[in-house]
Design an enzyme around this catalytic site. Structure first.
Site, short mmCIF file in Angstrom:
data_model
loop_
_atom_site.label_atom_id
_atom_site.label_comp_id
_atom_site.label_asym_id
_atom_site.label_seq_id
_atom_site.Cartn_x
_atom_site.Cartn_y
_atom_site.Cartn_z
N ASP A 1 -25.28 4.41 -90.38
CA ASP A 1 -25.05 3.19 -91.24
C ASP A 1 -23.85 3.85 -92.43
OD1 ASP A 1 -24.88 0.67 -92.02
OD2 ASP A 1 -27.17 0.46 -91.84
N ASP B 1 -23.41 -7.64 -90.84
CA ASP B 1 -24.75 -7.95 -89.97
C ASP B 1 -24.90 -9.42 -89.53
OD1 ASP B 1 -25.21 -5.62 -91.11
OD2 ASP B 1 -26.99 -5.97 -92.12
C1 GLA Z 1 -27.33 -2.47 -92.55
C2 GLA Z 1 -26.74 -2.46 -91.26
C3 GLA Z 1 -28.12 -3.36 -90.46
C4 GLA Z 1 -29.39 -2.58 -90.72
C5 GLA Z 1 -29.68 -2.33 -92.18
C6 GLA Z 1 -30.70 -1.41 -92.44
O1 GLA Z 1 -27.09 -3.64 -93.28
O2 GLA Z 1 -25.57 -3.02 -90.87
O3 GLA Z 1 -27.88 -3.28 -89.04
O4 GLA Z 1 -29.36 -1.34 -90.09
O5 GLA Z 1 -28.39 -1.87 -92.90
O6 GLA Z 1 -30.87 -1.37 -94.08
#
Ligand code: GLA
Length: 383
Positions: A130, A187
């Site tokens: 990430d 997301d």
């Molecule tokens: C980010 C990523 C998500 C998930 C969260 C976990 O927002 O884009 O897909 O992995 O972190 O905290």
């Protein structure tokens, strides 16, 4: 020397985040692995079981190692990975290129080689990496290069899934870091609006993803139906037609197919969408060609995607993002077929799984609001 790619086609699997958020543990992983096998998802091609954020303690140990949370994972991560492997599946885990993960657990910054070695020892096959809590001076390109080198140095084949979110023109340089997939958007949420926004932002960028480095449009929300523990994903849910369109777009646009719903309680409807062998075959086509877009003049909210397949067929997706039904026409001229060629198109419906017969010159379909129609076409001499 490795003679084949780690990701010759988009990875397929399941990830804990969309539904389970921080409510993850070893039993959930075991039950999910069982369900992936028993539901037929494994046979359909879903192979990676990926634990997302929140699996570790909030601090490293005295030697700087990541420590699995003993309450969530009493047998450690290795026990979970072993179980997943026993089921014939592959195992994925999550970390972050900054000092902290997005949920505030330790990230891998300046621990890349140590963590990569640990992951390899546990039997990790896939690392979602990430983009939170980066020290200010650090761009993501160097940090993804770094983790790529660290993973490669372990000698184990580990997919590097760069969760980069589409900043810094990631599509231009990500392939050169060695990453195998790159998240290109914010997301996903369990809503039609989120699906539409993600797709619209990536239509122009399709050509940047290909074998061993695919554009990841985020995990699927098919089958969530507004449920789950994740307050960020939970957004009311979608209709069956919208979930179908979502899956068809991810398939046509060569995105990884990573399920985000609770597969222990997979509904018949969601199972039908997720295990549509004709759509999966389009996504997994060995040539990995990106689709091109054909504009539709009759309906400004509709568009067509055409993706050449390896067997002299073309996957054609008709999509309607409008709020009412639309008639959508594909003129075969726009695919390269002139009237003078003497060919028609032999058409097969990938949602109804049946032949539609030969069409000449064009094919018009009516699509409901937020719906789609996916067919395969094969040029056929008409003489
Ligand atoms: C980010 C990523 C998500 C998930 C969260 C976990 O927002 O884009 O897909 O992995 O972190 O905290």
């Amino acid at each position: 020397m490795r003679e084949t790619m780690i990701c010759p086609t988009p990875p397929m699997g399941w990830n804990s985040w969309n539904t389970f958020y921080d409510k993850i543990n070893e039993s959930l992983i075991r039950e999910t692995a069982d369900a992936i096998v028993e539901s037929g998802l494994k046979d359909a091609g879903y192979e990676y079981l990926i634990i997302d954020d929140c699996w570790s303690m909030k601090e490293r140990d005295a030697q700087g190692n990541l420590v699995p949370d003993p309450e969530k994972f009493p047998g450690g991560i290795k026990a979970a990975a072993d179980y997943v492997h026993e089921k014939g599946l592959k195992f994925g885990i999550y970390s972050c290129c900054g000092t902290r993960t997005c949920a505030g657990y330790p990230g891998s910054f300046e621990h890349e080689f140590q963590d990569a070695a640990q992951f390899a020892e546990w039997g990790v096959d896939y690392l979602k990496y990430d983009n939170c809590s980066r020290p200010r001076s650090q761009g993501t390109e160097m940090l993804y290069r770094r983790m790529s080198m660290a993973l490669r140095s372990t000698g184990r084949d580990i997919v590097l899934a760069a969760c980069q979110w589409g900043t810094e023109n990631v599509h231009r340089w990500i392939r050169s870091t060695g990453a195998h997939t790159f998240r290109s958007t914010v997301d996903i949420q369990d809503s039609w609006n989120s699906i539409e926004t993600i797709v619209s932002s990536q239509l122009e960028l399709q050509a940047f993803g290909s074998a061993d480095c695919f554009n990841d449009m985020d995990m699927l929300v098919v089958g969530m139906n507004g449920g789950g523990f994740n307050p960020e994903t939970k957004m009311g849910g979608c209709t069956e037609a919208e979930y179908q369109t979502h899956f068809a777009l991810w398939a046509m646009m060569n995105s990884p197919l990573i399920i985000g719903c609770d597969v222990r309680e997979l509904s018949k409807e969601a199972g039908n969408i997720l295990m549509n062998a004709d759509l999966i075959a389009i996504n997994q086509d060995s040539e990995c060609r990106s689709a091109y877009q054909v504009d539709v003049y009759e309906s400004p909210d509709s568009f067509i995607l055409v993706k050449p397949l390896s067997n002299n067929e073309y996957a054609v997706g008709y999509f309607n993002f409008g709020d009412s039904k639309a008639n959508v026409t594909l003129n075969f001229w726009d695919m390269g077929l002139s009237s003078a060629a003497g060919y028609g198109m032999d058409v097969y419906d990938c949602l109804d799984h049946q032949s539609i017969g030969i069409k000449r010159e064009y094919m018009t379909v009516q699509i409901p609001a937020h719906g789609c129609r996916i067919v395969r076409m094969k040029p056929k001499g008409m003489s």
